[in-house]
Design a protein around this motif. Structure first.
Motif, mmCIF file in Angstrom:
data_model
loop_
_atom_site.group_PDB
_atom_site.id
_atom_site.type_symbol
_atom_site.label_atom_id
_atom_site.label_comp_id
_atom_site.label_asym_id
_atom_site.label_seq_id
_atom_site.Cartn_x
_atom_site.Cartn_y
_atom_site.Cartn_z
ATOM 1 N N ALA A 134 0.832 -1.218 0.000
ATOM 2 C CA ALA A 134 0.000 0.000 0.000
ATOM 3 C C ALA A 134 0.861 1.260 0.000
ATOM 4 O O ALA A 134 0.564 2.224 -0.724
ATOM 5 C CB ALA A 134 -0.910 -0.015 1.227
ATOM 6 N N ALA A 135 1.947 1.268 0.778
ATOM 7 C CA ALA A 135 2.788 2.468 0.866
ATOM 8 C C ALA A 135 3.462 2.757 -0.471
ATOM 9 O O ALA A 135 3.473 3.900 -0.943
ATOM 10 C CB ALA A 135 3.839 2.298 1.967
ATOM 11 N N GLU A 146 9.019 -4.417 -7.161
ATOM 12 C CA GLU A 146 8.373 -5.340 -6.214
ATOM 13 C C GLU A 146 9.005 -6.723 -6.411
ATOM 14 O O GLU A 146 9.090 -7.212 -7.527
ATOM 15 C CB GLU A 146 6.861 -5.382 -6.469
ATOM 16 N N ARG A 147 9.424 -7.324 -5.298
ATOM 17 C CA ARG A 147 10.111 -8.622 -5.439
ATOM 18 C C ARG A 147 9.143 -9.759 -5.753
ATOM 19 O O ARG A 147 9.546 -10.780 -6.302
ATOM 20 C CB ARG A 147 10.923 -8.919 -4.190
ATOM 21 N N VAL A 205 0.845 -7.264 1.862
ATOM 22 C CA VAL A 205 -0.043 -8.040 2.734
ATOM 23 C C VAL A 205 -1.515 -7.902 2.335
ATOM 24 O O VAL A 205 -2.332 -8.738 2.707
ATOM 25 C CB VAL A 205 0.116 -7.687 4.234
ATOM 26 N N HIS A 216 -10.552 -10.264 4.385
ATOM 27 C CA HIS A 216 -11.613 -9.713 5.248
ATOM 28 C C HIS A 216 -11.807 -8.234 4.903
ATOM 29 O O HIS A 216 -10.933 -7.617 4.291
ATOM 30 C CB HIS A 216 -11.220 -9.848 6.723
ATOM 31 N N GLY A 222 -12.579 -4.115 6.081
ATOM 32 C CA GLY A 222 -12.057 -3.256 7.147
ATOM 33 C C GLY A 222 -10.951 -2.357 6.615
ATOM 34 O O GLY A 222 -10.234 -1.730 7.379
ATOM 35 N N PHE A 223 -10.823 -2.308 5.293
ATOM 36 C CA PHE A 223 -9.777 -1.472 4.680
ATOM 37 C C PHE A 223 -10.419 -0.272 3.978
ATOM 38 O O PHE A 223 -11.421 -0.432 3.293
ATOM 39 C CB PHE A 223 -8.993 -2.285 3.631
ATOM 40 N N VAL A 248 15.440 -5.757 -4.563
ATOM 41 C CA VAL A 248 16.530 -4.808 -4.314
ATOM 42 C C VAL A 248 17.531 -5.469 -3.376
ATOM 43 O O VAL A 248 17.176 -5.961 -2.299
ATOM 44 C CB VAL A 248 15.989 -3.493 -3.713
ATOM 45 N N ASN A 288 4.884 0.248 6.841
ATOM 46 C CA ASN A 288 5.231 -0.571 7.996
ATOM 47 C C ASN A 288 6.726 -0.687 8.268
ATOM 48 O O ASN A 288 7.121 -1.153 9.332
ATOM 49 C CB ASN A 288 4.626 -1.977 7.845
ATOM 50 N N HIS A 291 1.761 -0.166 11.423
ATOM 51 C CA HIS A 291 0.460 0.496 11.377
ATOM 52 C C HIS A 291 -0.654 -0.543 11.362
ATOM 53 O O HIS A 291 -0.563 -1.524 10.631
ATOM 54 C CB HIS A 291 0.331 1.335 10.099
ATOM 55 N N ASP A 292 -1.719 -0.274 12.132
ATOM 56 C CA ASP A 292 -2.851 -1.207 12.085
ATOM 57 C C ASP A 292 -3.848 -0.810 11.002
ATOM 58 O O ASP A 292 -4.694 -1.610 10.620
ATOM 59 C CB ASP A 292 -3.550 -1.321 13.447
ATOM 60 N N VAL A 307 -4.461 0.567 7.087
ATOM 61 C CA VAL A 307 -3.838 0.780 5.781
ATOM 62 C C VAL A 307 -3.980 2.241 5.340
ATOM 63 O O VAL A 307 -3.134 2.758 4.597
ATOM 64 C CB VAL A 307 -4.436 -0.190 4.736
HETATM 65 C C1 LIG Z 1 -3.295 -9.864 8.725
HETATM 66 C C2 LIG Z 1 -3.435 -8.381 8.615
HETATM 67 C C3 LIG Z 1 -4.678 -7.807 8.738
HETATM 68 C C4 LIG Z 1 -4.834 -6.426 8.585
HETATM 69 N N1 LIG Z 1 -6.086 -5.903 8.668
HETATM 70 C C5 LIG Z 1 -6.286 -4.585 8.415
HETATM 71 C C6 LIG Z 1 -7.611 -4.043 8.374
HETATM 72 O O1 LIG Z 1 -8.601 -4.736 8.606
HETATM 73 N N2 LIG Z 1 -7.750 -2.731 8.077
HETATM 74 C C7 LIG Z 1 -6.675 -1.942 7.794
HETATM 75 O O2 LIG Z 1 -6.839 -0.762 7.486
HETATM 76 N N3 LIG Z 1 -5.400 -2.429 7.843
HETATM 77 C C8 LIG Z 1 -5.184 -3.729 8.143
HETATM 78 N N4 LIG Z 1 -3.910 -4.232 8.175
HETATM 79 C C9 LIG Z 1 -2.770 -3.296 8.061
HETATM 80 C C10 LIG Z 1 -2.368 -2.951 6.632
HETATM 81 O O3 LIG Z 1 -2.805 -3.943 5.763
HETATM 82 C C11 LIG Z 1 -0.861 -2.817 6.529
HETATM 83 O O4 LIG Z 1 -0.402 -1.912 7.510
HETATM 84 C C12 LIG Z 1 -0.420 -2.291 5.146
HETATM 85 O O5 LIG Z 1 -1.044 -3.005 4.106
HETATM 86 C C13 LIG Z 1 1.099 -2.371 5.049
HETATM 87 O O6 LIG Z 1 1.521 -1.888 3.796
HETATM 88 P P1 LIG Z 1 3.069 -1.660 3.466
HETATM 89 O O7 LIG Z 1 3.121 -1.181 2.070
HETATM 90 O O8 LIG Z 1 3.700 -0.834 4.514
HETATM 91 O O9 LIG Z 1 3.756 -3.101 3.618
HETATM 92 P P2 LIG Z 1 3.589 -4.466 2.801
HETATM 93 O O10 LIG Z 1 2.181 -4.721 2.425
HETATM 94 O O11 LIG Z 1 4.288 -5.491 3.625
HETATM 95 O O12 LIG Z 1 4.406 -4.214 1.451
HETATM 96 C C14 LIG Z 1 5.807 -4.233 1.374
HETATM 97 C C15 LIG Z 1 6.186 -4.739 -0.003
HETATM 98 O O13 LIG Z 1 7.584 -4.560 -0.184
HETATM 99 C C16 LIG Z 1 8.094 -5.657 -0.897
HETATM 100 N N5 LIG Z 1 9.550 -5.731 -0.633
HETATM 101 C C17 LIG Z 1 10.156 -5.880 0.568
HETATM 102 N N6 LIG Z 1 11.496 -5.907 0.434
HETATM 103 C C18 LIG Z 1 11.744 -5.756 -0.889
HETATM 104 C C19 LIG Z 1 12.949 -5.711 -1.663
HETATM 105 N N7 LIG Z 1 14.162 -5.825 -1.105
HETATM 106 N N8 LIG Z 1 12.845 -5.554 -3.008
HETATM 107 C C20 LIG Z 1 11.607 -5.434 -3.595
HETATM 108 N N9 LIG Z 1 10.454 -5.486 -2.904
HETATM 109 C C21 LIG Z 1 10.513 -5.642 -1.572
HETATM 110 C C22 LIG Z 1 7.308 -6.828 -0.323
HETATM 111 O O14 LIG Z 1 7.326 -7.959 -1.176
HETATM 112 C C23 LIG Z 1 5.910 -6.223 -0.189
HETATM 113 O O15 LIG Z 1 5.115 -6.408 -1.338
HETATM 114 C C24 LIG Z 1 -3.708 -5.602 8.329
HETATM 115 C C25 LIG Z 1 -2.434 -6.185 8.217
HETATM 116 C C26 LIG Z 1 -2.287 -7.545 8.356
HETATM 117 C C27 LIG Z 1 -0.893 -8.148 8.208
#
Ligand SMILES: Cc1cc2nc3c(=O)[nH]c(=O)nc-3n(C[C@H](O)[C@H](O)[C@H](O)COP(=O)(O)OP(=O)(O)OC[C@H]3O[C@@H](n4cnc5c(N)ncnc54)[C@H](O)[C@@H]3O)c2cc1C
Length: 408
Positions: free
Chosen positions: A15-16, A35-36, A43, A49, A51-52, A85, A293, A298-299, A301
């Motif tokens: 998402a970020a 993206e790897r 995630v 489910h 809630g997003f 990366v 994250n 973060h809880d 998204v």
């Molecule tokens: C089980 C669960 C339930 C949740 N439920 C909710 C909810 O109901 N409502 C809500 O709002 N939020 C919820 N969240 C929180 C929210 O989903 C996450 O905080 C958010 O999606 C995190 O996004 P991110 O981009 O920070 O990380 P990530 O989704 O972890 O993305 C990081 C990405 O970076 C890639 N990456 C990492 N290292 C490398 C590299 N070296 N080279 C290339 N790519 C790389 C990974 O493959 C991954 O795709 C939940 C989270 C989880 C785990």
């Protein structure tokens, strides 16, 4: 080996990273997102489910639906899947990657780190017993069920009542497993209260607070675990042990921000376990930004999305050689403050801060130095990130102490 020049390179397509790509491309700069995995979403892919997206899209979406909304917003094809990366060279602004075409080195003007978090493994719990089959982290169990359509076993105990543990308890019950309960070492649940109600109470799944797993039993496959009550120092109380027959243990004991690529040269925060950032999501290296994250867990998204948008926008400005003000002011943690973002700021504009209290309070106030900024007439908890917009810093010095105090 091939070389490529880009204005803004984004590492990670969760998402970020996707939100960063949306705002960077709007600024008309050459943007690439690496993206790897085979597809973006991180995630979100396995969170089926809802809630997003209540804040961002004003709707309650599932993880994949939230991801599709972001794809719709991203007008340019900037995503490069299957790129991992390997290294970031801060002196030369080079990013070394491995992809299906071999090594590719990107020469970047600005970088956004959006690498997310990984799960804390079972070994971090230090439970005696052999490492038998049948023990999974919640994320792995979630992937098995939601993506590969496989059940991890028949009878399961969950360790950890954070949101992921709670959501997995409900998911495994819906899929037909016997979910005997959730154990939580702390005296109160780690996840959102709405998840305790919707995932455990509605499904009559017991929650054992102040309990932990003290032994794992089994030869090749898990056949039982022993749980025990813990005292206020989290030490098991002798005589409270109970052996429970299960063939599966799912552990949900926290996420660890992934920062191995930058922690050697970027200033890190030991509490957030992510880079120290300012209100522009800029790290201590002026051309490296971070969001999601990997900055702090973060809880919601929606917050991750907001951070990504900010990081992508300011990274694009830096790539166009625009100047950002120096972030020479600091937030310092005072009483009862855990996760805190940003840690630095420039005082030039209003911005959002995020924080988690270290313990839960029925009624409390948030203070900057001695000034009350917000009154919470509702219970605040470490499991729920607080966000608030701060505007006026004219009356503060260069260091602002942030603290949370209980009131009657
Ligand atoms: C089980 C669960 C339930 C949740 N439920 C909710 C909810 O109901 N409502 C809500 O709002 N939020 C919820 N969240 C929180 C929210 O989903 C996450 O905080 C958010 O999606 C995190 O996004 P991110 O981009 O920070 O990380 P990530 O989704 O972890 O993305 C990081 C990405 O970076 C890639 N990456 C990492 N290292 C490398 C590299 N070296 N080279 C290339 N790519 C790389 C990974 O493959 C991954 O795709 C939940 C989270 C989880 C785990």
């Amino acid at each position: 080996m091939r070389r490529e020049k880009v204005d803004v390179l984004i590492v990670g397509g969760g998402a970020a990273g996707l939100a960063a790509a949306i705002s960077a491309t709007k600024e008309g700069v050459k943007t690439v997102l690496l993206e790897r995995d085979r597809s973006t979403g991180g995630v979100l892919n396995q969170c089926i489910h809802n809630g997003f997206g209540l804040h961002v899209y004003k709707e309650e979406l599932t993880g994949p639906e939230f991801m599709e909304r972001m794809w719709d917003e991203l007008k340019e094809d900037v995503i490069r899947p299957n790129y991992t990366v390997l290294e970031i060279k801060p002196k030369t602004r080079e990013v070394v990657t491995l992809s299906e075409e071999g090594l590719v080195i990107f020469e970047v003007k600005a970088l956004v780190m959006a690498t997310g978090a990984r799960e804390r493994p079972l070994s971090s719990l230090q439970i005696p017993g052999s490492r038998v089959a049948g023990v999974y982290t919640a994320g792995v169990a979630q992937k098995m069920v939601n993506i590969y359509n496989r059940l991890p076993g028949r009878k399961v105990l969950i360790v950890g009542s954070g949101d992921i543990g709670l959501i997995m308890a409900r998911r495994l019950k819906i899929e037909g497993m016997d979910v005997v309960g959730v154990v939580e070492i702390m005296p109160e649940p780690g996840g959102l209260i709405r998840n305790v109600v919707q995932c455990l109470e509605d499904f009559e799944i017991p929650l054992w607070l102040s309990h932990t797993v003290v032994e794992i039993h089994g030869d090749q496959r898990l056949n039982a675990v022993t749980i025990a009550k813990v005292d206020k120092n989290k030490k098991p109380i002798p005589g409270t042990e109970r052996k429970i027959k299960v063939d599966t243990l799912v552990t949900s004991v926290g996420l660890i921000p992934q920062n191995e690529l930058i922690e050697g040269f970027v200033e890190m925060d030991p509490i957030n376990k992510g880079p120290i950032i300012d209100e522009f999501m800029r790290t201590s290296i002026k051309w490296i930004f971070a969001a999601g994250n990997n900055v702090a867990i973060h809880d919601l998204v929606d917050f991750v999305y907001e951070e990504g948008k900010i990081a992508g926008y300011y990274a694009a400005l830096i790539s166009k050689n625009e100047k950002l003000p120096d972030s020479d002011k600091r937030f310092l943690r005072g009483q009862n403050v855990g996760v805190l973002l940003p840690q630095r700021f420039s005082q030039k504009k209003s911005f959002k801060i995020y924080l988690r209290p270290l313990k839960s309070f029925k009624k409390s106030i948030l203070k900057f130095d001695d000034k009350v900024i917000r009154k919470f007439n509702w219970r605040i908890r470490p499991s729920e990130m607080i966000d608030l917009v701060v505007k006026d810093f004219n009356n503060f010095g260069p260091n602002v102490t942030v603290e949370v105090n209980e009131i009657d």
